[in-house]
Design an enzyme around this catalytic site. Structure first.
Site, mmCIF file in Angstrom:
data_model
loop_
_atom_site.group_PDB
_atom_site.id
_atom_site.type_symbol
_atom_site.label_atom_id
_atom_site.label_comp_id
_atom_site.label_asym_id
_atom_site.label_seq_id
_atom_site.Cartn_x
_atom_site.Cartn_y
_atom_site.Cartn_z
ATOM 1 N N SER A 13 0.762 -1.283 -0.080
ATOM 2 C CA SER A 13 0.119 -0.017 -0.124
ATOM 3 C C SER A 13 0.983 1.302 0.007
ATOM 4 O O SER A 13 1.474 1.477 0.857
ATOM 5 C CB SER A 13 -0.844 0.038 1.456
ATOM 6 O OG SER A 13 -1.698 1.104 1.430
ATOM 7 N N HIS A 38 -0.717 -1.413 -4.068
ATOM 8 C CA HIS A 38 -2.190 -1.142 -3.667
ATOM 9 C C HIS A 38 -2.268 0.677 -3.335
ATOM 10 O O HIS A 38 -1.648 1.273 -2.723
ATOM 11 C CB HIS A 38 -2.449 -1.718 -2.312
ATOM 12 C CG HIS A 38 -4.003 -1.314 -1.793
ATOM 13 N ND1 HIS A 38 -4.968 -2.261 -2.015
ATOM 14 C CD2 HIS A 38 -4.438 -0.328 -0.753
ATOM 15 C CE1 HIS A 38 -6.164 -1.723 -1.459
ATOM 16 N NE2 HIS A 38 -5.643 -0.815 -0.760
ATOM 17 N N ASP A 40 -4.689 3.850 -2.584
ATOM 18 C CA ASP A 40 -5.898 4.289 -1.848
ATOM 19 C C ASP A 40 -6.130 5.768 -2.012
ATOM 20 O O ASP A 40 -5.499 6.402 -2.196
ATOM 21 C CB ASP A 40 -5.520 4.193 -0.196
ATOM 22 C CG ASP A 40 -5.569 2.949 0.324
ATOM 23 O OD1 ASP A 40 -6.343 1.795 0.124
ATOM 24 O OD2 ASP A 40 -4.671 2.595 1.286
ATOM 25 N N MET A 42 -9.051 8.492 -1.679
ATOM 26 C CA MET A 42 -10.041 9.033 -0.739
ATOM 27 C C MET A 42 -10.208 10.472 -1.077
ATOM 28 O O MET A 42 -9.581 11.224 -1.452
ATOM 29 C CB MET A 42 -9.332 8.891 0.719
ATOM 30 C CG MET A 42 -8.739 7.644 1.309
ATOM 31 S SD MET A 42 -7.935 7.497 2.896
ATOM 32 C CE MET A 42 -7.038 6.271 2.645
ATOM 33 N N HIS A 71 -8.187 1.271 -4.756
ATOM 34 C CA HIS A 71 -9.495 1.207 -3.702
ATOM 35 C C HIS A 71 -9.766 2.597 -3.725
ATOM 36 O O HIS A 71 -9.199 3.479 -3.036
ATOM 37 C CB HIS A 71 -8.705 0.648 -2.498
ATOM 38 C CG HIS A 71 -9.688 0.521 -1.497
ATOM 39 N ND1 HIS A 71 -9.317 0.502 -0.151
ATOM 40 C CD2 HIS A 71 -11.174 0.550 -1.483
ATOM 41 C CE1 HIS A 71 -10.409 0.355 0.616
ATOM 42 N NE2 HIS A 71 -11.467 0.409 -0.109
ATOM 43 N N MET A 73 -12.273 4.926 -2.233
ATOM 44 C CA MET A 73 -13.163 5.173 -0.994
ATOM 45 C C MET A 73 -13.599 6.583 -1.263
ATOM 46 O O MET A 73 -13.427 7.591 -0.605
ATOM 47 C CB MET A 73 -12.095 5.208 0.017
ATOM 48 C CG MET A 73 -11.917 3.844 0.693
ATOM 49 S SD MET A 73 -10.487 3.768 1.904
ATOM 50 C CE MET A 73 -9.034 3.815 0.813
ATOM 51 N N MET A 142 -12.075 -5.082 4.400
ATOM 52 C CA MET A 142 -11.482 -4.101 5.321
ATOM 53 C C MET A 142 -11.424 -4.831 6.598
ATOM 54 O O MET A 142 -12.428 -4.860 7.348
ATOM 55 C CB MET A 142 -12.079 -2.760 5.299
ATOM 56 C CG MET A 142 -12.106 -2.017 4.025
ATOM 57 S SD MET A 142 -10.512 -1.859 3.340
ATOM 58 C CE MET A 142 -9.664 -0.657 4.657
ATOM 59 N N GLY A 147 -9.451 5.117 5.711
ATOM 60 C CA GLY A 147 -9.338 6.423 5.888
ATOM 61 C C GLY A 147 -7.944 6.751 6.149
ATOM 62 O O GLY A 147 -7.373 7.786 5.843
ATOM 63 N N GLY A 149 -3.821 4.969 7.552
ATOM 64 C CA GLY A 149 -3.047 3.798 7.793
ATOM 65 C C GLY A 149 -2.465 3.581 9.314
ATOM 66 O O GLY A 149 -2.819 4.595 10.179
ATOM 67 N N GLY A 150 -2.135 2.501 9.575
ATOM 68 C CA GLY A 150 -1.400 2.296 10.795
ATOM 69 C C GLY A 150 -2.333 1.917 11.809
ATOM 70 O O GLY A 150 -2.070 1.954 13.285
ATOM 71 N N ASP A 180 -7.367 -6.072 3.793
ATOM 72 C CA ASP A 180 -6.573 -4.734 4.102
ATOM 73 C C ASP A 180 -6.762 -4.064 5.444
ATOM 74 O O ASP A 180 -7.875 -3.856 5.725
ATOM 75 C CB ASP A 180 -7.082 -3.662 3.130
ATOM 76 C CG ASP A 180 -6.378 -2.164 3.045
ATOM 77 O OD1 ASP A 180 -5.035 -2.422 3.789
ATOM 78 O OD2 ASP A 180 -6.763 -1.580 2.356
ATOM 79 N N GLY A 181 -5.645 -3.918 6.340
ATOM 80 C CA GLY A 181 -5.777 -3.371 7.493
ATOM 81 C C GLY A 181 -5.205 -4.066 8.752
ATOM 82 O O GLY A 181 -5.576 -5.188 9.035
#
Length: 225
Positions: A13, A38, A40, A42, A71, A73, A142, A147, A149-150, A180-181
């Protein structure tokens, strides 16, 4: 399980990458053996964060040949899927929780020659996926709230993986099941045992001086017999 023997894919990601040198980071991912990148996207509306758009994807597409797992979002994804495909997306994943027409967006993705994905958030009932599964090339589970990372892994996602794995074994063994996550060695292995075929991760990989050995380890994870 029908997919037994297939190597687990790793989708690194780029949300955790150094955006000041993103082109170099993409080349490093490919050299490290990551199967996919990956990405993201948003919009600050569907999730409380804003990241990148098609122009950035178009720019980094020149830096690597590995597939882009994008992805979305975002609200009303049907407005933008064509732009992302033209920019270089190979997989495009949308959310049923988003405003607009996610099913229509998936149709547009497939019609444009890309792979269509559907993703659900941790609090969403897994049966919501039922109306999308036969249109999907990829299902993204998910295991954090989307929204940022970490975050820490939410274990309830494992049962969702098993649910989709059962459907895939009966109807579409080639379906990619991504998670993912909060993915690391422990949670990644658990997800693959449950039926995942793709592990998307950011901080667990980009935090390493050399992510190659970790990627190879994850690629060797196998499902339960």
């Amino acid at each position: 399980m029908a997919y037994c023997g297939a190597m687990t894919k790793v989708s690194a990601s780029i949300l955790s990458a150094d955006f000041s040198r993103l082109g170099a980071e993409m080349k490093m991912l490919e050299a490290s053996g990551s199967d996919w990148a990956h990405v993201d996207v948003m919009d600050g509306m569907f999730v409380p964060n804003i990241t990148i758009g098609p122009s950035v994807i178009k720019a980094i597409r020149k830096c690597t040949s590995i597939p882009f797992d994008v992805h979305l979002m975002i609200q009303r994804p049907e407005r933008y899927v064509t732009d992302f495909i033209k920019a270089g997306a190979d997989y495009l994943t949308v959310h049923p929780e988003a405003e607009g027409d996610p099913l229509g967006a998936m149709g547009k993705i497939s019609d444009a020659g890309a792979k269509a994905g559907i993703s659900i958030n941790p609090e969403t009932d897994m049966k919501v996926l039922d109306k999308y599964l036969d249109k999907a090339d990829l299902v993204l589970i998910m295991t954090v709230h989307p929204g940022f990372g970490g975050q820490s892994f939410i274990p309830s996602g494992v049962e969702k993986i098993r649910y989709v794995r059962k459907w895939a074994d009966e109807h579409n063994p080639k379906l990619e099941i991504s998670v993912d996550g909060g993915i690391n060695r422990s949670t990644g292995a658990e997800c693959v045992r449950a039926g995942a075929t793709v592990l998307a991760a950011g901080s667990a990989l980009f935090g390493l001086a050399d992510m190659s050995p970790e990627i190879r380890m994850w690629q060797g994870f196998g499902p339960d017999p």
